[in-house]
Scaffold this motif. Sequence first.
Motif, PDB file in Angstrom:
ATOM      1  N   SER A 128       0.824  -1.206   0.000  1.00  0.00           N
ATOM      2  CA  SER A 128       0.000   0.000   0.000  1.00  0.00           C
ATOM      3  C   SER A 128       0.863   1.263   0.000  1.00  0.00           C
ATOM      4  O   SER A 128       0.481   2.290  -0.574  1.00  0.00           O
ATOM      5  CB  SER A 128      -0.928  -0.002   1.224  1.00  0.00           C
ATOM      6  OG  SER A 128      -1.818  -1.098   1.167  1.00  0.00           O
ATOM      7  N   TYR A 129       2.028   1.186   0.622  1.00  0.00           N
ATOM      8  CA  TYR A 129       2.967   2.309   0.620  1.00  0.00           C
ATOM      9  C   TYR A 129       3.374   2.637  -0.821  1.00  0.00           C
ATOM     10  O   TYR A 129       3.411   3.809  -1.223  1.00  0.00           O
ATOM     11  CB  TYR A 129       4.198   1.938   1.444  1.00  0.00           C
ATOM     12  CG  TYR A 129       5.199   3.050   1.681  1.00  0.00           C
ATOM     13  CD1 TYR A 129       5.203   3.753   2.888  1.00  0.00           C
ATOM     14  CD2 TYR A 129       6.161   3.393   0.735  1.00  0.00           C
ATOM     15  CE1 TYR A 129       6.134   4.759   3.139  1.00  0.00           C
ATOM     16  CE2 TYR A 129       7.088   4.393   0.962  1.00  0.00           C
ATOM     17  CZ  TYR A 129       7.077   5.074   2.175  1.00  0.00           C
ATOM     18  OH  TYR A 129       7.993   6.074   2.405  1.00  0.00           O
ATOM     19  N   GLY A 132       0.466   4.191  -2.724  1.00  0.00           N
ATOM     20  CA  GLY A 132       0.253   5.539  -2.201  1.00  0.00           C
ATOM     21  C   GLY A 132       1.288   6.499  -2.767  1.00  0.00           C
ATOM     22  O   GLY A 132       0.976   7.648  -3.114  1.00  0.00           O
ATOM     23  N   TYR A 133       2.505   6.017  -2.890  1.00  0.00           N
ATOM     24  CA  TYR A 133       3.593   6.811  -3.476  1.00  0.00           C
ATOM     25  C   TYR A 133       3.239   7.184  -4.912  1.00  0.00           C
ATOM     26  O   TYR A 133       3.379   8.341  -5.331  1.00  0.00           O
ATOM     27  CB  TYR A 133       4.881   5.985  -3.431  1.00  0.00           C
ATOM     28  CG  TYR A 133       6.154   6.768  -3.616  1.00  0.00           C
ATOM     29  CD1 TYR A 133       6.848   7.282  -2.513  1.00  0.00           C
ATOM     30  CD2 TYR A 133       6.682   6.975  -4.879  1.00  0.00           C
ATOM     31  CE1 TYR A 133       8.031   7.981  -2.676  1.00  0.00           C
ATOM     32  CE2 TYR A 133       7.862   7.675  -5.058  1.00  0.00           C
ATOM     33  CZ  TYR A 133       8.546   8.178  -3.955  1.00  0.00           C
ATOM     34  OH  TYR A 133       9.718   8.877  -4.121  1.00  0.00           O
ATOM     35  N   ALA A 135       0.240   7.247  -6.230  1.00  0.00           N
ATOM     36  CA  ALA A 135      -0.939   8.119  -6.231  1.00  0.00           C
ATOM     37  C   ALA A 135      -0.522   9.576  -6.079  1.00  0.00           C
ATOM     38  O   ALA A 135      -0.986  10.454  -6.823  1.00  0.00           O
ATOM     39  CB  ALA A 135      -1.897   7.713  -5.115  1.00  0.00           C
ATOM     40  N   PHE A 146      -8.913   7.140   0.157  1.00  0.00           N
ATOM     41  CA  PHE A 146      -8.809   5.744   0.568  1.00  0.00           C
ATOM     42  C   PHE A 146     -10.164   5.282   1.070  1.00  0.00           C
ATOM     43  O   PHE A 146     -10.714   5.865   2.013  1.00  0.00           O
ATOM     44  CB  PHE A 146      -7.772   5.553   1.682  1.00  0.00           C
ATOM     45  CG  PHE A 146      -7.735   4.142   2.224  1.00  0.00           C
ATOM     46  CD1 PHE A 146      -7.012   3.156   1.572  1.00  0.00           C
ATOM     47  CD2 PHE A 146      -8.464   3.788   3.357  1.00  0.00           C
ATOM     48  CE1 PHE A 146      -7.004   1.846   2.036  1.00  0.00           C
ATOM     49  CE2 PHE A 146      -8.461   2.482   3.838  1.00  0.00           C
ATOM     50  CZ  PHE A 146      -7.729   1.509   3.167  1.00  0.00           C
ATOM     51  N   GLU A 159      -4.539   1.369   4.963  1.00  0.00           N
ATOM     52  CA  GLU A 159      -4.669   2.822   5.082  1.00  0.00           C
ATOM     53  C   GLU A 159      -3.365   3.466   5.537  1.00  0.00           C
ATOM     54  O   GLU A 159      -2.918   4.476   4.977  1.00  0.00           O
ATOM     55  CB  GLU A 159      -5.790   3.168   6.073  1.00  0.00           C
ATOM     56  CG  GLU A 159      -5.964   4.659   6.285  1.00  0.00           C
ATOM     57  CD  GLU A 159      -6.874   4.998   7.462  1.00  0.00           C
ATOM     58  OE1 GLU A 159      -6.929   6.189   7.830  1.00  0.00           O
ATOM     59  OE2 GLU A 159      -7.522   4.082   8.015  1.00  0.00           O
ATOM     60  N   TYR A 162      -0.694   3.288   2.735  1.00  0.00           N
ATOM     61  CA  TYR A 162      -1.074   4.173   1.628  1.00  0.00           C
ATOM     62  C   TYR A 162      -0.807   5.639   1.987  1.00  0.00           C
ATOM     63  O   TYR A 162      -0.212   6.386   1.203  1.00  0.00           O
ATOM     64  CB  TYR A 162      -2.549   3.966   1.322  1.00  0.00           C
ATOM     65  CG  TYR A 162      -3.115   4.806   0.201  1.00  0.00           C
ATOM     66  CD1 TYR A 162      -2.754   4.575  -1.127  1.00  0.00           C
ATOM     67  CD2 TYR A 162      -4.055   5.804   0.459  1.00  0.00           C
ATOM     68  CE1 TYR A 162      -3.301   5.321  -2.159  1.00  0.00           C
ATOM     69  CE2 TYR A 162      -4.610   6.555  -0.572  1.00  0.00           C
ATOM     70  CZ  TYR A 162      -4.237   6.309  -1.883  1.00  0.00           C
ATOM     71  OH  TYR A 162      -4.789   7.053  -2.902  1.00  0.00           O
ATOM     72  N   THR A 163      -1.226   6.026   3.177  1.00  0.00           N
ATOM     73  CA  THR A 163      -1.033   7.415   3.623  1.00  0.00           C
ATOM     74  C   THR A 163       0.454   7.746   3.740  1.00  0.00           C
ATOM     75  O   THR A 163       0.899   8.805   3.286  1.00  0.00           O
ATOM     76  CB  THR A 163      -1.740   7.642   4.973  1.00  0.00           C
ATOM     77  OG1 THR A 163      -3.138   7.376   4.824  1.00  0.00           O
ATOM     78  CG2 THR A 163      -1.542   9.058   5.464  1.00  0.00           C
ATOM     79  N   ALA A 166       2.045   8.066   0.247  1.00  0.00           N
ATOM     80  CA  ALA A 166       1.631   9.306  -0.414  1.00  0.00           C
ATOM     81  C   ALA A 166       2.381  10.501   0.169  1.00  0.00           C
ATOM     82  O   ALA A 166       2.881  11.362  -0.567  1.00  0.00           O
ATOM     83  CB  ALA A 166       0.125   9.494  -0.268  1.00  0.00           C
ATOM     84  N   VAL A 175      -4.826  13.183   2.182  1.00  0.00           N
ATOM     85  CA  VAL A 175      -5.410  11.844   2.041  1.00  0.00           C
ATOM     86  C   VAL A 175      -6.743  11.817   2.789  1.00  0.00           C
ATOM     87  O   VAL A 175      -6.794  12.022   3.993  1.00  0.00           O
ATOM     88  CB  VAL A 175      -4.471  10.754   2.596  1.00  0.00           C
ATOM     89  CG1 VAL A 175      -5.093   9.380   2.393  1.00  0.00           C
ATOM     90  CG2 VAL A 175      -3.101  10.824   1.933  1.00  0.00           C
ATOM     91  N   THR A 177      -9.954   9.662   4.026  1.00  0.00           N
ATOM     92  CA  THR A 177     -10.230   8.261   4.353  1.00  0.00           C
ATOM     93  C   THR A 177     -11.661   8.067   4.841  1.00  0.00           C
ATOM     94  O   THR A 177     -12.176   8.890   5.609  1.00  0.00           O
ATOM     95  CB  THR A 177      -9.260   7.781   5.453  1.00  0.00           C
ATOM     96  OG1 THR A 177      -7.929   7.813   4.960  1.00  0.00           O
ATOM     97  CG2 THR A 177      -9.592   6.367   5.883  1.00  0.00           C
TER      98      THR A 177
END
Length: 365
Positions: A128-129, A132-133, A135, A146, A159, A162-163, A166, A175, A177
Amino acid sequence: MKKILTIALALSASVASAQTLRVGIAYDAGGKFDKSFNQSAYEGTQRAVKNLGIKSSDFEPSDPSQTVQGIRSFANEGFDLTVGVGFANNASISQVAKENPDLYFGLIDDVSAEKNVASLVFQEEQGSYLVGYLAALNSSTGVVGFVGGMNIPLIHKFEAGYTAGAKAANSKVKVITQYVGTTPDAWNNPGKAKEIAGSMRAKGADIIFAAAGASGNGVIDYIKQTQCLKASALPSGVKFSSNKFASLKKSASYAKACAGDTRPMFFIGVDSNQNYLGDFDKNPATMNHGLTSMLKRVDNAIYALIKDVKDDKFTGGERRFGLKEGGVGYSVDQYNKALITSAQVIRVEAVKAKIISGAIKVPNK
């Protein structure tokens, strides 16, 4: 003589049948063709059928309370391995495994205390990291979304990763959520997820990552209907900062719906490679709306477990799958290669290497 030969062949076939490994799969909410988590488990099992010569049987409960009955039926029939797909199946798998200590069991996404259960868990935050990057690198507004399925620690890992990814790519990114719900119904409520996607677009989000099982189809459907953000509809404080995809060939429907000062919307798929779902006009030559997908290789994990049983190498306990083990990742294929530049891939691969080495610590909550 002919009769003796016929009996011998029948006995041989019977022995071969008895030696064929039998695997039972109990699926989670959403069903085995959810285009996501369950389907990845199904595909891994089917690969084992093809490559390892096993036999598999499915159980898709219409109600969660039925799961233990389905799992117990596999055990009663002497299946060599029974796998529960999803953390919600932990209690059922553990109970039946305790009743049948001579049989093998598998559990996806949670850890069982029973010694004859192989618990397959993933470092979803790492994959997810990376998405997110991507995105944050590709957002035209600096706002990304998200959508989580059920509000539980497992999805908090998605989450959190991803956060963090990003923010690592763009410290100023916002972000947004929101979760679909707090019960298992949250995995199969695309209508609610679609509503959430609409509220995120109203706040300026142009890229939305849904970790919500079959509910995620609602996010994809919303983006299919709207396709873009319009400058005139952006909320206060949000402006277009880039136009990275201006040169890409667009579909006829996009050109009609998104004339003027607009920017495209994208979803990020989850678990399986869902990039193809963003090919709304069935033409890969035009701009795809699936930016990438966070791959959670449930298929690889189940296949490896089945192979261990077949090779008589089964071991119970926790098995963790992260970037290092090829258990999570991101996807680039014919559908999104025009969206993610080679320069971005180089950057993301460098980040990936740092996560694997431990130089980057990805939060999981």
